[in-house]
Write a protein that holds these residues in place. Structure first.
Motif, PDB file in Angstrom:
ATOM      1  N   MET A   1       0.930  -1.248  -0.034  1.00 14.81           N
ATOM      2  CA  MET A   1       0.086  -0.034   0.017  1.00 14.81           C
ATOM      3  C   MET A   1       0.868   1.038  -0.075  1.00 14.81           C
ATOM      4  SD  MET A   1      -2.768   1.079   3.145  1.00 14.81           S
ATOM      5  CE  MET A   1      -2.346  -0.015   3.927  1.00 14.81           C
ATOM      6  N   ASP A   2       0.684   1.987  -1.017  1.00 14.31           N
ATOM      7  CA  ASP A   2       1.442   3.260  -1.238  1.00 14.31           C
ATOM      8  C   ASP A   2       0.661   4.501  -0.988  1.00 14.31           C
ATOM      9  OD1 ASP A   2       3.773   4.844  -1.482  1.00 14.31           O
ATOM     10  OD2 ASP A   2       3.529   4.738  -3.562  1.00 14.31           O
ATOM     11  N   VAL A   3       0.493   5.136   0.115  1.00 10.31           N
ATOM     12  CA  VAL A   3      -0.372   6.403   0.432  1.00 10.31           C
ATOM     13  C   VAL A   3       0.560   7.486   1.115  1.00 10.31           C
ATOM     14  CG1 VAL A   3      -2.444   7.085   1.659  1.00 10.31           C
ATOM     15  CG2 VAL A   3      -2.324   4.889   0.792  1.00 10.31           C
ATOM     16  N   ALA A   4       0.091   8.489   0.766  1.00 10.46           N
ATOM     17  CA  ALA A   4       0.574   9.559   1.321  1.00 10.46           C
ATOM     18  C   ALA A   4      -0.365  10.858   1.506  1.00 10.46           C
ATOM     19  CB  ALA A   4       1.866  10.308   0.278  1.00 10.46           C
ATOM     20  N   TYR A   5      -0.123  11.490   2.484  1.00  8.63           N
ATOM     21  CA  TYR A   5      -1.230  12.542   2.579  1.00  8.63           C
ATOM     22  C   TYR A   5      -0.131  14.092   3.258  1.00  8.63           C
ATOM     23  CZ  TYR A   5      -4.295  15.839   4.888  1.00  8.63           C
ATOM     24  OH  TYR A   5      -5.239  16.972   5.048  1.00  8.63           O
ATOM     25  N   ASP A   6      -0.367  15.110   2.484  1.00  8.76           N
ATOM     26  CA  ASP A   6       0.179  16.459   2.742  1.00  8.76           C
ATOM     27  C   ASP A   6      -0.912  17.039   3.583  1.00  8.76           C
ATOM     28  OD1 ASP A   6       2.904  15.978   1.596  1.00  8.76           O
ATOM     29  OD2 ASP A   6       1.942  16.421  -0.147  1.00  8.76           O
ATOM     30  N   LYS A   7      -0.748  17.606   4.506  1.00  8.53           N
ATOM     31  CA  LYS A   7      -1.776  18.413   5.262  1.00  8.53           C
ATOM     32  C   LYS A   7      -2.240  19.599   4.655  1.00  8.53           C
ATOM     33  CE  LYS A   7      -1.569  21.025   9.701  1.00  8.53           C
ATOM     34  NZ  LYS A   7      -0.935  21.501  10.890  1.00  8.53           N
ATOM     35  N   ILE A   8      -3.616  19.659   4.458  1.00  8.04           N
ATOM     36  CA  ILE A   8      -4.375  20.544   3.719  1.00  8.04           C
ATOM     37  C   ILE A   8      -4.449  22.001   4.098  1.00  8.04           C
ATOM     38  CG2 ILE A   8      -6.439  21.425   2.558  1.00  8.04           C
ATOM     39  CD1 ILE A   8      -6.558  18.258   1.977  1.00  8.04           C
ATOM     40  N   HIS A   9      -4.813  22.000   5.585  1.00  2.39           N
ATOM     41  CA  HIS A   9      -5.032  23.227   6.551  1.00  2.39           C
ATOM     42  C   HIS A   9      -3.759  23.425   7.259  1.00  2.39           C
ATOM     43  CE1 HIS A   9      -8.981  21.455   5.413  1.00  2.39           C
ATOM     44  NE2 HIS A   9      -9.306  22.751   5.025  1.00  2.39           N
ATOM     45  N   LEU A  10      -3.048  24.633   6.765  1.00  2.00           N
ATOM     46  CA  LEU A  10      -1.959  24.799   7.537  1.00  2.00           C
ATOM     47  C   LEU A  10      -2.092  25.616   8.835  1.00  2.00           C
ATOM     48  CD1 LEU A  10       0.697  25.651   4.884  1.00  2.00           C
ATOM     49  CD2 LEU A  10       0.137  23.275   6.002  1.00  2.00           C
ATOM     50  N   TYR A  11      -1.371  25.522   9.942  1.00  3.28           N
ATOM     51  CA  TYR A  11      -1.835  26.016  11.093  1.00  3.28           C
ATOM     52  C   TYR A  11      -1.125  27.430  11.139  1.00  3.28           C
ATOM     53  CZ  TYR A  11      -1.865  26.229  16.399  1.00  3.28           C
ATOM     54  OH  TYR A  11      -2.100  26.758  17.609  1.00  3.28           O
ATOM     55  N   ASP A  12      -2.151  28.455  10.753  1.00  2.00           N
ATOM     56  CA  ASP A  12      -1.599  30.044  10.915  1.00  2.00           C
ATOM     57  C   ASP A  12      -2.799  30.538  12.023  1.00  2.00           C
ATOM     58  OD1 ASP A  12       0.015  29.521   9.059  1.00  2.00           O
ATOM     59  OD2 ASP A  12      -0.808  30.618   7.413  1.00  2.00           O
ATOM     60  N   ALA A  13      -2.293  30.154  13.196  1.00  4.72           N
ATOM     61  CA  ALA A  13      -3.279  30.462  14.399  1.00  4.72           C
ATOM     62  C   ALA A  13      -2.602  30.563  15.704  1.00  4.72           C
ATOM     63  CB  ALA A  13      -4.218  29.231  14.556  1.00  4.72           C
ATOM     64  N   PHE A  14      -3.083  31.261  16.644  1.00  4.16           N
ATOM     65  CA  PHE A  14      -2.238  31.234  17.945  1.00  4.16           C
ATOM     66  C   PHE A  14      -1.057  31.906  17.757  1.00  4.16           C
ATOM     67  CE2 PHE A  14      -5.809  28.077  18.538  1.00  4.16           C
ATOM     68  CZ  PHE A  14      -6.475  29.070  19.816  1.00  4.16           C
ATOM     69  N   GLY A  15      -0.938  32.936  16.931  1.00  2.00           N
ATOM     70  CA  GLY A  15       0.407  33.562  16.565  1.00  2.00           C
ATOM     71  C   GLY A  15       1.546  32.666  16.150  1.00  2.00           C
ATOM     72  N   PHE A  16       1.301  31.532  15.290  1.00  2.00           N
ATOM     73  CA  PHE A  16       2.071  30.807  14.708  1.00  2.00           C
ATOM     74  C   PHE A  16       1.881  30.819  13.025  1.00  2.00           C
ATOM     75  CE2 PHE A  16       3.841  26.567  13.182  1.00  2.00           C
ATOM     76  CZ  PHE A  16       5.051  26.746  13.665  1.00  2.00           C
ATOM     77  N   LYS A  17       2.928  30.716  12.499  1.00  2.00           N
ATOM     78  CA  LYS A  17       2.399  30.679  10.820  1.00  2.00           C
ATOM     79  C   LYS A  17       3.156  29.615  10.346  1.00  2.00           C
ATOM     80  CE  LYS A  17       1.728  33.673   7.191  1.00  2.00           C
ATOM     81  NZ  LYS A  17       0.616  34.710   7.011  1.00  2.00           N
ATOM     82  N   GLU A  18       2.475  28.342  10.262  1.00  2.00           N
ATOM     83  CA  GLU A  18       2.985  27.342   9.654  1.00  2.00           C
ATOM     84  C   GLU A  18       3.293  27.371   8.274  1.00  2.00           C
ATOM     85  OE1 GLU A  18       2.432  22.591   9.951  1.00  2.00           O
ATOM     86  OE2 GLU A  18       0.601  23.553   9.881  1.00  2.00           O
ATOM     87  N   SER A  19       2.555  28.260   7.577  1.00  2.00           N
ATOM     88  CA  SER A  19       2.679  28.448   6.227  1.00  2.00           C
ATOM     89  C   SER A  19       3.807  29.345   5.425  1.00  2.00           C
ATOM     90  CB  SER A  19       1.357  29.313   5.537  1.00  2.00           C
ATOM     91  OG  SER A  19       1.459  30.605   6.197  1.00  2.00           O
ATOM     92  N   ASP A  20       4.704  29.827   6.565  1.00  2.00           N
ATOM     93  CA  ASP A  20       5.964  30.397   6.517  1.00  2.00           C
ATOM     94  C   ASP A  20       7.089  29.382   5.964  1.00  2.00           C
ATOM     95  OD1 ASP A  20       5.164  33.120   6.920  1.00  2.00           O
ATOM     96  OD2 ASP A  20       6.188  33.035   8.725  1.00  2.00           O
ATOM     97  N   GLY A  21       6.843  28.173   6.395  1.00  2.00           N
ATOM     98  CA  GLY A  21       7.829  27.128   5.803  1.00  2.00           C
ATOM     99  C   GLY A  21       7.320  25.822   5.278  1.00  2.00           C
ATOM    100  N   VAL A  22       5.873  25.746   5.100  1.00  2.00           N
ATOM    101  CA  VAL A  22       5.299  24.424   4.701  1.00  2.00           C
ATOM    102  C   VAL A  22       4.372  24.860   3.625  1.00  2.00           C
ATOM    103  CG1 VAL A  22       3.950  22.524   5.358  1.00  2.00           C
ATOM    104  CG2 VAL A  22       5.508  23.524   7.150  1.00  2.00           C
ATOM    105  N   GLN A  23       4.301  24.036   2.550  1.00  2.00           N
ATOM    106  CA  GLN A  23       3.360  24.182   1.654  1.00  2.00           C
ATOM    107  C   GLN A  23       2.168  23.091   1.876  1.00  2.00           C
ATOM    108  OE1 GLN A  23       3.517  25.785  -1.539  1.00  2.00           O
ATOM    109  NE2 GLN A  23       5.341  26.926  -0.503  1.00  2.00           N
ATOM    110  N   PRO A  24       0.917  23.665   1.682  1.00  2.00           N
ATOM    111  CA  PRO A  24      -0.176  22.838   1.866  1.00  2.00           C
ATOM    112  C   PRO A  24      -0.569  21.659   1.000  1.00  2.00           C
ATOM    113  CG  PRO A  24      -0.860  24.930   0.873  1.00  2.00           C
ATOM    114  CD  PRO A  24       0.540  24.924   1.038  1.00  2.00           C
ATOM    115  N   GLY A  25      -0.963  20.657   1.401  1.00  2.00           N
ATOM    116  CA  GLY A  25      -1.463  19.696   0.332  1.00  2.00           C
ATOM    117  C   GLY A  25      -2.653  20.071  -0.418  1.00  2.00           C
ATOM    118  N   ARG A  26      -3.021  19.511  -1.418  1.00  2.00           N
ATOM    119  CA  ARG A  26      -4.101  19.843  -2.368  1.00  2.00           C
ATOM    120  C   ARG A  26      -5.437  18.863  -2.339  1.00  2.00           C
ATOM    121  NH1 ARG A  26      -0.830  22.374  -7.328  1.00  2.00           N
ATOM    122  NH2 ARG A  26       0.421  23.399  -6.125  1.00  2.00           N
TER     123      ARG A  26
END
Length: 165
Positions: A1-26
């Motif tokens: 089984m070959d499954v991959a998942y890239d997090k769709i909703h990046l954590y840009d909340a509570f003063g943290f900005k995940e989107s500064d270093g991570v590309q969202p999944g589609r």
């Protein structure tokens, strides 16, 4: 089984900005194991009901949600409520796997590293918690009944009744 998942909703909340270093999944990801279809979500995704209903519409009977849910006022209550709400929104089992609190695990937290609060949960398609861990590492076991998903979707046909707005 070959499954991959890239997090769709990046954590840009509570003063943290995940989107500064991570590309969202589609797109959502699914896999089948022993005739049960599983959807995948990650942490902050649990705040977005449309992902869970998309999984359900694609045939998922269970969605797995590993998370490093941070501590803070009301955060445990939010974690519990969101896991139950996503089960109800999508009439499927939610396996919400919370990273244990390092202190409760007897481990010193690494400065700047993500930490969790634990409290992994198994929630039924009717939103009923079947099992919940504490803040330390713990193994939860529950029997998942795909027929309960089918019966719930007939009893409470939210997927069929939902209107596109």
């Amino acid at each position: 089984m070959d499954v991959a998942y890239d997090k769709i909703h990046l954590y840009d909340a509570f003063g943290f900005k995940e989107s500064d270093g991570v590309q969202p999944g589609r797109s959502p990801a699914h896999f089948v194991l022993d005739d049960i279809t599983f959807g995948l979500a990650t942490c902050y995704d649990i705040r977005f009901p449309n992902l869970f209903t998309a999984h359900a519409r694609s045939g998922a009977q269970v969605t797995l949600v590993p998370a490093s849910w941070g501590a803070g006022e009301g955060k445990l209550e939010q974690w519990r409520l969101l896991a139950q709400a996503r089960a109800l929104d999508s009439t499927q089992y939610i396996l919400a796997c919370g990273q244990a609190d390092p202190t409760a695990a007897g481990v010193e937290a690494v400065q700047g590293a993500p930490t969790g609060i634990g409290h992994s949960m198994i929630v039924s398609p009717l939103g009923v918690p079947l099992s919940e861990a504490g803040s330390a590492p713990e193994l939860l076991i529950a029997e998942l009944d795909p027929e309960l998903v089918s019966r719930t979707r007939e009893l409470v046909p939210v997927l069929r009744n939902a209107r596109q707005l």
